[in-house]
Design an enzyme around this catalytic site. Sequence first.
Site, PDB file in Angstrom:
ATOM      1  N   ASN A  17       0.854  -1.187   0.000  1.00 55.89           N
ATOM      2  CA  ASN A  17       0.000   0.000   0.000  1.00 55.89           C
ATOM      3  C   ASN A  17       0.891   1.239   0.000  1.00 55.89           C
ATOM      4  OD1 ASN A  17      -1.937   1.973   0.347  1.00 55.89           O
ATOM      5  ND2 ASN A  17      -2.448   1.394   2.457  1.00 55.89           N
ATOM      6  N   TRP A  18       0.942   1.929  -1.125  1.00 51.60           N
ATOM      7  CA  TRP A  18       1.841   3.083  -1.256  1.00 51.60           C
ATOM      8  C   TRP A  18       1.302   4.333  -0.576  1.00 51.60           C
ATOM      9  CZ3 TRP A  18       3.885   3.120  -7.015  1.00 51.60           C
ATOM     10  CH2 TRP A  18       4.498   1.890  -7.291  1.00 51.60           C
ATOM     11  N   GLY A  31       2.791   2.456  10.955  1.00 46.15           N
ATOM     12  CA  GLY A  31       3.632   3.629  10.813  1.00 46.15           C
ATOM     13  C   GLY A  31       4.275   4.091  12.108  1.00 46.15           C
ATOM     14  N   HIS A  88      -9.271   0.672   5.444  1.00 46.14           N
ATOM     15  CA  HIS A  88      -7.991   0.950   6.092  1.00 46.14           C
ATOM     16  C   HIS A  88      -8.200   1.905   7.263  1.00 46.14           C
ATOM     17  CE1 HIS A  88      -3.856   2.268   6.720  1.00 46.14           C
ATOM     18  NE2 HIS A  88      -3.483   1.192   6.055  1.00 46.14           N
ATOM     19  N   GLY A 140       3.170  -1.317   4.262  1.00 48.52           N
ATOM     20  CA  GLY A 140       3.134   0.124   4.090  1.00 48.52           C
ATOM     21  C   GLY A 140       4.482   0.676   3.683  1.00 48.52           C
ATOM     22  N   GLY A 141       5.206   1.254   4.639  1.00 50.64           N
ATOM     23  CA  GLY A 141       6.465   1.934   4.342  1.00 50.64           C
ATOM     24  C   GLY A 141       7.479   1.090   3.597  1.00 50.64           C
ATOM     25  N   GLU A 168      -4.836  -5.155  10.678  1.00 51.06           N
ATOM     26  CA  GLU A 168      -3.856  -4.101  10.906  1.00 51.06           C
ATOM     27  C   GLU A 168      -4.122  -3.417  12.242  1.00 51.06           C
ATOM     28  OE1 GLU A 168      -2.101  -2.528   6.870  1.00 51.06           O
ATOM     29  OE2 GLU A 168      -3.975  -1.522   7.346  1.00 51.06           O
ATOM     30  N   SER A 204       3.908  -2.218  10.262  1.00 48.81           N
ATOM     31  CA  SER A 204       5.366  -2.136  10.415  1.00 48.81           C
ATOM     32  C   SER A 204       6.072  -3.454  10.080  1.00 48.81           C
ATOM     33  CB  SER A 204       5.734  -1.676  11.834  1.00 48.81           C
ATOM     34  OG  SER A 204       5.221  -0.377  12.081  1.00 48.81           O
ATOM     35  N   GLU A 261      -6.667   4.390   8.302  1.00 51.04           N
ATOM     36  CA  GLU A 261      -6.505   5.814   7.990  1.00 51.04           C
ATOM     37  C   GLU A 261      -7.766   6.381   7.359  1.00 51.04           C
ATOM     38  OE1 GLU A 261      -1.738   5.092   7.453  1.00 51.04           O
ATOM     39  OE2 GLU A 261      -2.987   5.399   5.677  1.00 51.04           O
TER      40      GLU A 261
END
Length: 252
Positions: free
Chosen positions: A9-10, A175, A97, A236-237, A169, A215, A99
């Site tokens: 997921n960018w 993050g 998600h 993610g990252g 998640e 993470s 967010e």
Amino acid sequence: MRQKIVAGNWKMNKNLDEAKVLIKGIKKEVKGDLNEGTRVIIAPSFVNLHYAAKKTKKSTIEVAAQNMHQSKSGAFTGEVSADMLTNIGVNIVILGHSERREYFGETDELLAQKVDTALGQGLEVIFCFGELLEDRKSGNHFTVVESQIKKALFHLQKNNFKNIILAYEPVWAIGTGETASPEQAQEMHAFVRELFVKEYGNEIADVISILYGGSVKPANAKEIFSKPDVDGGLIGGAALKTEDFVAIIKSI
């Protein structure tokens, strides 16, 4: 048999020039029989989806959108419909998600509508769920997750679940650098699978893939993915660097 899946997921990262570099790098490393049977999915931002779909069309890499509107069309400025996605070759969408829930107020009831629209338009859904830190500390995490899943998904028919991927998640691990231990991830994944056993039977519970997100890095991916009810990750990252994302794919 459950599918093994690694999805990146960018989020709101990578302009088109940067996306081109990242896609090229991933394509170079992910081809042929690399981890045979493992699905690799990338989810760029909306403006890069058409390019990504075209460039991965002849590869084993699949492309997902990060969100979509619950209506088929209409006066919804700034929104994107399921038909717009499938028309450019995007057949997967991430919904729920944390967010989107936190920053944009998406509720379980709204997500149920989005899931229905996505499935009705032929999209596969990666459905996200997970508890806040206070839920975990209070011991309420199982109740929260059960509620999120039941409200958004348990109105569906059995045959719908062939197009559903689950993604656990824990919000406190997204993050933050914090990661649920492999044991915590397995505990929740096993709990979720048992929810499906009770509602839909082993036929569905045994084949639905449940990903872990929060993470995940090359250093911890292998241990997390080794747990019996963890079928891969929503990354993610670490999905923003070719070498990290490929290392995670190779860990499954």
